[in-house]
Scaffold this motif. Structure first.
Motif, short mmCIF file in Angstrom:
data_model
loop_
_atom_site.label_atom_id
_atom_site.label_comp_id
_atom_site.label_asym_id
_atom_site.label_seq_id
_atom_site.Cartn_x
_atom_site.Cartn_y
_atom_site.Cartn_z
N ARG A 8 29.89 24.52 5.30
CA ARG A 8 29.61 25.91 4.95
C ARG A 8 29.61 26.84 6.17
O ARG A 8 30.15 27.92 6.13
N LYS A 44 33.37 25.23 -4.01
CA LYS A 44 33.08 26.04 -5.21
C LYS A 44 33.71 27.41 -5.02
O LYS A 44 33.53 28.03 -3.98
N GLU A 45 34.43 27.84 -6.03
CA GLU A 45 35.09 29.13 -5.86
C GLU A 45 34.11 30.28 -5.68
O GLU A 45 34.38 31.24 -4.98
N ALA A 46 32.94 30.13 -6.30
CA ALA A 46 31.92 31.18 -6.14
C ALA A 46 31.60 31.37 -4.67
O ALA A 46 31.54 32.50 -4.16
N THR A 47 31.41 30.26 -3.95
CA THR A 47 31.09 30.33 -2.54
C THR A 47 32.24 30.96 -1.76
O THR A 47 32.04 31.83 -0.92
N LEU A 48 33.43 30.49 -2.07
CA LEU A 48 34.61 30.98 -1.36
C LEU A 48 34.75 32.49 -1.48
O LEU A 48 34.93 33.20 -0.49
N SER A 50 32.56 34.69 -2.17
CA SER A 50 31.50 35.46 -1.52
C SER A 50 31.77 35.54 -0.01
O SER A 50 31.53 36.57 0.62
N GLU B 55 35.38 25.71 -13.10
CA GLU B 55 35.47 25.48 -11.66
C GLU B 55 34.76 26.54 -10.82
O GLU B 55 34.64 26.39 -9.62
N PHE B 56 34.30 27.59 -11.48
CA PHE B 56 33.79 28.70 -10.67
C PHE B 56 32.49 28.39 -9.95
O PHE B 56 32.32 28.68 -8.78
N GLY B 57 31.57 27.75 -10.66
CA GLY B 57 30.27 27.49 -10.03
C GLY B 57 29.22 28.44 -10.56
O GLY B 57 29.39 29.03 -11.62
N THR B 58 28.12 28.60 -9.83
CA THR B 58 27.00 29.38 -10.34
C THR B 58 26.73 30.58 -9.44
O THR B 58 27.34 30.73 -8.39
N ASP B 61 25.74 29.58 -5.97
CA ASP B 61 26.83 29.26 -5.05
C ASP B 61 27.37 30.53 -4.42
O ASP B 61 27.79 30.54 -3.27
N TYR B 62 27.36 31.59 -5.19
CA TYR B 62 27.92 32.84 -4.67
C TYR B 62 26.98 33.49 -3.67
O TYR B 62 27.39 33.95 -2.62
#
Lengths: 108, 145
Positions: A8, A44-48, A50, B55-58, B61-62
């Motif tokens: 990360r 995780k795409e959410a992390t990416l 952001s 696949e997006f996550g939560t 995660d964001y």
């Protein structure tokens, strides 16, 4: 599968590197990471997204709407001079860290 | 694409208002790009949307570090809410007990029967006080961890 917590901290550098190679859009970045790591590191795409948003706010990358071959539009990201400089710094940092950890963890 | 929009809205519904719209707009855009990409590479529309959503996550995660801040904020709100409940119950029971005393002394003198229903009514603020303390205590416990 590698725990994403470890990577990360370096995610910014990874994304910058991918955008330096060529302008890319959001899903392309995530796809690229999955492909290059043979799905061993599935971010995780959410992390990416952001992190991408954060980089854009810091003005390390900038976005523009690019045309797509089949109608529709995509938001592409390109690197800024500031982003390039930041990436070089991060790369130097990483190389130092690598040497450091090698001496510490693999010392005999 | 409505499903994507709804999914993103639902995922980020707890984000503070000032940031929410921006996040929703930017994430929806990227997810729609992904769906279009998947369709191009041969997926059916429904399959593409399902894959994207899975696949997006939560939200955590964001938001990464920010999600902790968010939780703290939510907790503060809950405690403020509980405090309001307690205040309401205190006033409510005071008024009710006041009326009981009045009726007791004015119309039905002799025995002090108002004490009995008053004790029952006092359970109302007591329960809420317990709930508030409990919440505060669990907050302390988390800080120690």
């Amino acid at each position: 599968m590698i725990n994403s917590d470890i990577i990360r901290g370096h995610l910014e550098s990874v994304i910058l590197k991918l955008i330096i190679e060529q302008d890319r859009y959001g899903y392309e970045i995530s796809n690229c990471i999955t492909e290059r790591t043979d799905s061993k590191f599935n971010i995780k795409e959410a992390t990416l997204y952001s992190v991408v948003g954060r980089l854009e706010k810091k003005e390390l990358i900038e976005s523009y709407m690019g045309a797509k071959t089949h109608g529709g539009k995509r938001r592409y990201y390109r690197i800024t001079p500031l982003g390039k400089a930041y990436y070089r710094e991060k790369l130097k940092e990483w190389k130092e860290l690598k040497v450091l950890l090698e001496t510490l963890l693999e010392a005999k | 694409m409505k499903r994507i929009n709804n999914f993103v809205k639902n995922t980020f519904k707890d984000v503070p208002k000032d940031k929410r719209d921006e996040i929703i707009a930017s994430v929806s855009e990227k997810l729609i790009e992904k769906v279009e990409d998947l369709i191009e590479s041969g997926y059916e529309l429904d399959d593409a949307i399902n894959k994207t959503v899975v696949e997006f996550g939560t939200m955590e995660d964001y938001l990464l570090d920010e999600s902790k801040k968010l939780k703290k904020l939510k907790r503060k709100k809950t405690i403020a809410h509980y405090r309001n409940d307690l205040l309401f119950s205190v006033f409510g029971s005071l008024i009710t007990i006041g009326i009981l005393i009045f009726i007791n002394l004015y119309f039905l003198q002799g025995t002090l029967w108002f004490v009995v229903p008053s004790i029952a009514i006092l359970w109302w603020p007591l329960v809420l006080l317990y709930r508030l303390w409990n919440k505060k205590e669990s907050k302390k416990g988390e800080k120690d961890e």
